[in-house]
Design an enzyme around this catalytic site. Structure first.
Site, short mmCIF file in Angstrom:
data_model
loop_
_atom_site.label_atom_id
_atom_site.label_comp_id
_atom_site.label_asym_id
_atom_site.label_seq_id
_atom_site.Cartn_x
_atom_site.Cartn_y
_atom_site.Cartn_z
CE1 TYR A 139 -3.06 3.21 1.08
CE2 TYR A 139 -1.88 3.38 3.16
CZ TYR A 139 -2.74 3.78 2.18
OH TYR A 139 -3.21 5.15 2.31
N1 NAD Z 1 -7.85 6.91 6.90
C1 NAD Z 1 -6.56 7.02 7.12
O1 NAD Z 1 -6.15 7.04 8.24
C2 NAD Z 1 -5.55 7.50 5.94
C3 NAD Z 1 -4.26 7.69 6.18
C4 NAD Z 1 -3.55 8.07 5.14
C5 NAD Z 1 -4.20 8.01 3.84
N2 NAD Z 1 -5.30 7.92 3.68
C6 NAD Z 1 -5.76 8.13 2.26
O2 NAD Z 1 -6.67 9.06 2.48
C7 NAD Z 1 -7.74 8.65 1.25
C8 NAD Z 1 -9.20 8.39 1.96
O3 NAD Z 1 -9.02 7.40 2.94
P1 NAD Z 1 -10.24 6.86 3.88
O4 NAD Z 1 -9.74 6.26 5.07
O5 NAD Z 1 -11.29 7.86 3.74
O6 NAD Z 1 -10.75 5.45 2.84
P2 NAD Z 1 -11.82 4.97 2.16
O7 NAD Z 1 -11.69 3.67 1.63
O8 NAD Z 1 -13.22 5.40 3.04
O9 NAD Z 1 -12.44 6.16 0.82
C9 NAD Z 1 -11.86 6.00 -0.44
C10 NAD Z 1 -12.95 6.14 -1.23
O10 NAD Z 1 -12.52 5.73 -2.83
C11 NAD Z 1 -13.18 5.11 -3.62
N3 NAD Z 1 -12.36 4.63 -4.60
C12 NAD Z 1 -11.58 3.68 -4.68
N4 NAD Z 1 -11.09 3.43 -5.93
C13 NAD Z 1 -11.91 4.14 -6.77
C14 NAD Z 1 -11.77 4.23 -8.17
N5 NAD Z 1 -11.06 3.69 -8.86
N6 NAD Z 1 -12.78 5.27 -8.47
C15 NAD Z 1 -13.54 6.13 -7.80
N7 NAD Z 1 -13.55 5.94 -6.37
C16 NAD Z 1 -12.71 4.96 -5.96
C17 NAD Z 1 -13.85 3.84 -2.59
O11 NAD Z 1 -15.05 3.51 -2.97
C18 NAD Z 1 -13.78 4.95 -1.17
O12 NAD Z 1 -15.26 5.23 -1.08
C19 NAD Z 1 -7.10 7.29 0.50
O13 NAD Z 1 -6.47 8.02 -0.47
C20 NAD Z 1 -6.11 6.63 1.62
O14 NAD Z 1 -5.23 6.30 1.17
C21 NAD Z 1 -6.16 7.70 4.60
#
Ligand code: NAD
Length: 305
Positions: A139
Site C-alpha cells: 500500500y
Molecule cells: N484513513 C486514514 O487514516 C488514511 C491515512 C493515510 C492516507 N489515507 C488516504 O486518504 C484517502 C481516503 O481514505 P479513507 O480512509 O477515507 O478511505 P475510504 O476507503 O473510506 O475512501 C476511499 C474511497 O475511494 C473510493 N474509490 C476507490 N477506488 C476508486 C476508483 N477507482 N474510482 C473512484 N472511487 C474509488 C472508494 O469507493 C472509497 O469510497 C485514501 O487515498 C487513503 O489512502 C487515509
C-alpha cells in the site's frame, strides 16, 4: 469555488465534501463505491452529497470547469500483500495517473491524499517530510508511486499539485477495518478484541476534522509542489488508545494478542513544522475529545441495528 472530491463516499472524503459545502463551495463528488467495505456505509456517508458513480481507473474523466480537485479516492489499508495487490495498483496508481492527466488537461489544481505509510519505519521521529521514504507495505509503495507521478506531471505537464501525508485519521465514519472502529465496535457489542502484536505500536492519531482543515488549507494556499505531513498532536500506543476508549465508553475490553501483521510499522510521529509555518495549520483536537466523538457515533450505530 467549484470543487471535485474523489472518494467522496469514503470516510475522509465525505467529511471533506460536507465541510466544503458548508463553506459555500459548489462540490461534486466522484466515487466508484468499491466493496472493500460495506457499500451501505458508503451510501450513508454520501447521503446529502452530490456523489456521482465514476471509476477513476477506467471511466472518461473531464475536469473542465473545476477550480480544484481533492483526490482522496484510493485503496487504503496496509494489509496489501498477496492477491489483493492488483487492486492497489489499479485504485491507487492507475486511478491517480488518470486524475493527474485530467487535472493537468483542465488546468485544475490538485490536493493529493498520500499517507504516512510511505515512511515505513522512519529514520527519525518526529518524521519530517524530506526524510528518505522506505514504505514497508505494498500500500505504502503505491502511495509513494502516486507522489512520484505528481512530480512527473508537475514537471512535464505543469500540474499544480500539493501532497498531503495523512497520519492515521480517526473520528465518526472511520473505516470498519481501522483500529478505533474495531475497538469501539467490540466495546459496544461486547466480546473479545484481537490486537496485532504487543499493542506497543504507536501512532500520531489525527482527528478527521483536523485532517479536513489541513487539506482545504493546502489546496487553497499551499505553494505548488509542496508536500505536507498532516498528523495529530497526540501520539499513543494501541494499548493506551484502548485504555482511553475504555474510559470514554465506561466499558472494559477483553483483549487477545495475535501475531503482528506484515507491513505494520512500529511507530508514526509527524513533524508538522512545515505545515504550521506555511499554512498556519496545527492539529487542535485532543485524542480523548476525538475518541469521545467517535465512540458516540459508533455506539449509536450499534444501538440502532
Ligand atoms: N484513513 C486514514 O487514516 C488514511 C491515512 C493515510 C492516507 N489515507 C488516504 O486518504 C484517502 C481516503 O481514505 P479513507 O480512509 O477515507 O478511505 P475510504 O476507503 O473510506 O475512501 C476511499 C474511497 O475511494 C473510493 N474509490 C476507490 N477506488 C476508486 C476508483 N477507482 N474510482 C473512484 N472511487 C474509488 C472508494 O469507493 C472509497 O469510497 C485514501 O487515498 C487513503 O489512502 C487515509
Amino acid at each position: 469555488m467549484r470543487y471535485l472530491v474523489t472518494g467522496a463516499a469514503g470516510f475522509i472524503g465525505s467529511h471533506l465534501a460536507e465541510a466544503l459545502g458548508a463553506a459555500g463551495h459548489d462540490v461534486v463528488g466522484l466515487d466508484s463505491f468499491t466493496d472493500y467495505y460495506d457499500v451501505e456505509l458508503k451510501q450513508e456517508n454520501a447521503r446529502g452529497l452530490d456523489v456521482r458513480r465514476v471509476d477513476l481507473a477506467e471511466d472518461p474523466l473531464d475536469f473542465a470547469g473545476f477550480d480544484g480537485v481533492f483526490h482522496l479516492a484510493g485503496q487504503p489499508g496496509a494489509r496489501s500483500f498477496g492477491d489483493v495487490f492488483p487492486l492497489y495498483l489499479r485504485r491507487n496508481v492507475l486511478a491517480t495517473q488518470r486524475v493527474f492527466e485530467a487535472a493537468a488537461a483542465a488546468g485544475a489544481r490538485v490536493a493529493f491524499s498520500s499517507s504516512s505509510s510511505i515512511y515505513g519505519d522512519a529514520e527519525s521521529y518526529p518524521t519530517p517530510e524530506d526524510i528518505v521514504p522506505a514504505p514497508l507495505s505494498p500500500y505504502g509503495v503505491t502511495k509513494l508511486d502516486c507522489e512520484h507521478l505528481a512530480r512527473a506531471y508537475a514537471t512535464s505537464f505543469d500540474l499544480d499539485v500539493v501532497v498531503l501525508r495523512y497520519f492515521t485519521v480517526y473520528g465518526p465514519r472511520q473505516r470498519p477495518d481501522m483500529f478505533f472502529t474495531r475497538v469501539a465496535d467490540a466495546l459496544a457489542r461486547g466480546g473479545t478484541f484481537e490486537i496485532y502484536g504487543s499493542g506497543e505500536q504507536s501512532r500520531s492519531f489525527t482527528y478527521v476534522a483536523d485532517a479536513v482543515g489541513a487539506t482545504i488549507a493546502a489546496l487553497e494556499r499551499g505553494p505548488s509542489g509542496a508536500t505536507y505531513n498532516v498528523g495529530g498532536g497526540d501520539e499513543a500506543t494501541m494499548l493506551e488508545a484502548i485504555a482511553l476508549l475504555e474510559r470514554v465508553s465506561g466499558r472494559k475490553l477483553d483483549v487477545r494478542h495475535v501475531e503482528a501483521a506484515a507491513g505494520d510499522v512500529r511507530r508514526t510521529k509527524a513533524d508538522v513544522t512545515r505545515i504550521e509555518r506555511d499554512l498556519g495549520w496545527s492539529p487542535s483536537t485532543p485524542l480523548e475529545e476525538g475518541l469521545r466523538a467517535q465512540w458516540e457515533w459508533a455506539a449509536a450505530r450499534v444501538a440502532a441495528r
